[in-house]
Scaffold this active site. Structure first.
Site, mmCIF file in Angstrom:
data_model
loop_
_atom_site.group_PDB
_atom_site.id
_atom_site.type_symbol
_atom_site.label_atom_id
_atom_site.label_comp_id
_atom_site.label_asym_id
_atom_site.label_seq_id
_atom_site.Cartn_x
_atom_site.Cartn_y
_atom_site.Cartn_z
ATOM 1 N N TRP A 187 -5.873 12.123 3.917
ATOM 2 C CA TRP A 187 -5.667 12.783 2.579
ATOM 3 C C TRP A 187 -4.105 12.244 2.123
ATOM 4 O O TRP A 187 -3.347 12.908 1.779
ATOM 5 C CB TRP A 187 -5.640 14.123 2.695
ATOM 6 C CG TRP A 187 -7.158 14.828 2.913
ATOM 7 C CD1 TRP A 187 -8.248 14.044 3.287
ATOM 8 C CD2 TRP A 187 -7.509 16.327 2.410
ATOM 9 N NE1 TRP A 187 -9.322 14.947 3.179
ATOM 10 C CE2 TRP A 187 -8.890 16.203 2.857
ATOM 11 C CE3 TRP A 187 -6.798 17.261 1.977
ATOM 12 C CZ2 TRP A 187 -9.691 17.462 2.402
ATOM 13 C CZ3 TRP A 187 -7.451 18.059 1.640
ATOM 14 C CH2 TRP A 187 -8.992 18.516 1.822
ATOM 15 N N LYS B 221 -13.379 1.084 10.102
ATOM 16 C CA LYS B 221 -12.369 1.490 10.532
ATOM 17 C C LYS B 221 -12.409 1.858 12.194
ATOM 18 O O LYS B 221 -11.206 1.368 13.073
ATOM 19 C CB LYS B 221 -11.729 2.950 9.941
ATOM 20 C CG LYS B 221 -11.415 2.463 8.548
ATOM 21 C CD LYS B 221 -10.098 1.494 8.315
ATOM 22 C CE LYS B 221 -8.768 2.021 8.892
ATOM 23 N NZ LYS B 221 -7.550 1.166 8.836
ATOM 24 N N TYR C 74 -17.436 2.450 5.638
ATOM 25 C CA TYR C 74 -15.943 2.439 5.765
ATOM 26 C C TYR C 74 -15.487 2.846 6.916
ATOM 27 O O TYR C 74 -14.674 2.288 7.781
ATOM 28 C CB TYR C 74 -15.318 3.189 4.561
ATOM 29 C CG TYR C 74 -13.950 3.597 4.636
ATOM 30 C CD1 TYR C 74 -12.965 2.550 4.420
ATOM 31 C CD2 TYR C 74 -13.615 4.874 5.108
ATOM 32 C CE1 TYR C 74 -11.620 2.720 4.801
ATOM 33 C CE2 TYR C 74 -12.234 5.219 5.238
ATOM 34 C CZ TYR C 74 -11.199 4.052 5.049
ATOM 35 O OH TYR C 74 -9.924 4.576 5.283
ATOM 36 N N GLY D 264 0.661 -1.190 0.041
ATOM 37 C CA GLY D 264 0.087 -0.026 0.174
ATOM 38 C C GLY D 264 1.042 1.333 -0.059
ATOM 39 O O GLY D 264 2.178 1.190 0.163
ATOM 40 N N GLN D 265 0.112 2.298 -0.003
ATOM 41 C CA GLN D 265 0.913 3.825 -0.138
ATOM 42 C C GLN D 265 1.911 3.711 0.939
ATOM 43 O O GLN D 265 3.017 3.940 0.870
ATOM 44 C CB GLN D 265 0.098 4.945 0.007
ATOM 45 C CG GLN D 265 -0.872 4.895 -0.981
ATOM 46 C CD GLN D 265 -1.635 6.358 -1.193
ATOM 47 O OE1 GLN D 265 -0.792 7.317 -1.703
ATOM 48 N NE2 GLN D 265 -2.892 6.354 -0.760
ATOM 49 N N THR E 29 -7.957 6.459 10.271
ATOM 50 C CA THR E 29 -8.492 7.310 9.289
ATOM 51 C C THR E 29 -9.154 8.496 10.116
ATOM 52 O O THR E 29 -9.870 8.244 10.890
ATOM 53 C CB THR E 29 -9.240 6.819 8.327
ATOM 54 O OG1 THR E 29 -9.579 7.659 7.246
ATOM 55 C CG2 THR E 29 -10.393 5.947 8.729
ATOM 56 N N ALA F 238 -5.620 -2.470 4.771
ATOM 57 C CA ALA F 238 -6.889 -1.883 5.016
ATOM 58 C C ALA F 238 -7.735 -2.034 3.515
ATOM 59 O O ALA F 238 -7.076 -2.011 2.688
ATOM 60 C CB ALA F 238 -6.597 -0.222 5.212
ATOM 61 N N TYR F 239 -9.061 -1.900 4.040
ATOM 62 C CA TYR F 239 -9.944 -2.068 2.847
ATOM 63 C C TYR F 239 -10.275 -0.557 2.714
ATOM 64 O O TYR F 239 -10.992 0.012 3.718
ATOM 65 C CB TYR F 239 -11.305 -2.750 3.358
ATOM 66 C CG TYR F 239 -12.445 -2.451 2.076
ATOM 67 C CD1 TYR F 239 -12.657 -3.542 1.340
ATOM 68 C CD2 TYR F 239 -13.155 -1.613 2.250
ATOM 69 C CE1 TYR F 239 -13.573 -3.527 0.471
ATOM 70 C CE2 TYR F 239 -14.068 -1.356 1.293
ATOM 71 C CZ TYR F 239 -14.393 -2.202 0.405
ATOM 72 O OH TYR F 239 -15.419 -2.328 -0.463
ATOM 73 N N ILE G 5 -4.779 -11.669 7.050
ATOM 74 C CA ILE G 5 -4.847 -11.207 8.502
ATOM 75 C C ILE G 5 -6.304 -11.456 8.784
ATOM 76 O O ILE G 5 -6.586 -11.584 9.846
ATOM 77 C CB ILE G 5 -4.535 -9.736 8.430
ATOM 78 C CG1 ILE G 5 -5.551 -8.834 7.821
ATOM 79 C CG2 ILE G 5 -3.283 -9.221 8.293
ATOM 80 C CD1 ILE G 5 -5.468 -7.312 8.149
#
Length: 291
Positions: free
Chosen positions: A151, A130, A126, A10-11, A102, A61-62, A38
């Site tokens: 962001w 989280k 979402y 991921g990022q 988030t 994460a989703y 996981i």
């Protein structure tokens, strides 16, 4: 120090791999969803028991905000059950878990910046998934750090910066929402913050709990887009100026309400760990790396 990182592609995960691989005092095991599911309790328990990490970092994460309304089971499996499995396994071996969350855990209706103690009121599945993940991690593992951010952009994965640059190749005018505000956050800075937290925890600064980390200055999506195009044009990455017109959230309807206010108060992480907010303007100067 031994670290287990999940969500390595991921990022933030990709940035963590880049940074942790340069540190000689850390033994890193970085895994993607194929290497470790996981949501599989047994596999998580077995791997953690075998590797015996000092710190587990969950960057998995989703993140499909709108699709989560139809894929609730999948969203909760990845955002709640998976983190819970990691936290339970960490507790069994007395390890620390660092879990990324988030701004979507908040409603976005507050006028000022959100602190860690503000009420959480997620507006969609979402955000609810989280928040459920945060609660599961905190309940399952005493040694936990939950890092809320917002962001996110970077060299890896999909993000707003890449979308703007892609659209600018075929258009000279874009409409961008101007009534949603937050702090753009460079993924590499999030990774650096996590590495710093991990090192301080290992050096007997056990300041567990919830922390906010995002970028400064805080801007609207419209302002952020203008900064992207200005830097891209100044550096010769774009050959033409892009007109960025302001629109309202009502002009750009989405299945799930986005927070109008994603401003996060980052005083706590600075006072506790000495970590400064992400300098997104400096990070954005490497504009060609996001194309």
């Amino acid at each position: 120090m031994k670290m287990l990182l999940v969500g390595k592609n991921g990022q933030v995960g990709s940035s963590l791999v880049d940074q942790l691989n340069t540190l000689t005092d850390i033994t890193l095991l970085a895994l993607d969803r194929v290497q470790l599911d996981i949501t599989d309790t047994t596999k998580v328990d077995q791997l953690v028991a075998e590797f015996q990490p000092d710190i587990i970092i969950n960057a998995a994460a989703y993140t499909a905000v709108d699709k989560a309304e139809q894929e609730q089971q999948l969203a909760y499996a990845i955002n709640r059950d998976g983190p819970c499995n990691l936290a339970v396994a960490a507790q069994k071996i007395d390890a620390t878990i660092i879990h990324i969350s988030t701004d979507y855990v908040f409603s976005g209706d507050k006028s000022g910046s959100y602190s860690e103690t503000d009420d959480t009121q997620p507006q969609g599945e979402y955000g609810r998934s989280k928040l459920a993940g945060e609660k599961a991690v905190a309940a399952a593992c005493a040694k936990h750090v939950i890092l809320r951010t917002a962001w996110v952009f970077g060299e890896h994965g999909n993000n707003f910066v890449k979308t703007m640059l892609r659209l600018a190749k075929t258009r000279d005018t874009l409409e961008v929402v101007a009534d949603q505000f937050g702090g753009p956050t460079y993924a590499g800075d999030i990774a650096s913050a996590i590495v710093s937290i991990a090192k301080q925890i290992a050096s007997n600064n056990p300041a567990y709990g919830i922390y906010h980390y995002s970028g400064f200055p805080q801007v609207s999506w419209h302002d952020f887009a203008q900064s992207i195009f200005t830097i891209a044009q100044n550096q010769g990455f774009l050959n033409q100026a892009i007109n960025v017109n302001k629109i309202s959230t009502q002009d750009y309807p989405t299945p799930v309400k986005r927070p109008a206010n994603s401003r996060l108060d980052c005083d706590k992480i600075h006072k506790t760990f000495g970590i400064q907010q992400s300098d997104w303007q400096t990070a954005l100067k490497r504009i060609k790396e996001y194309s």
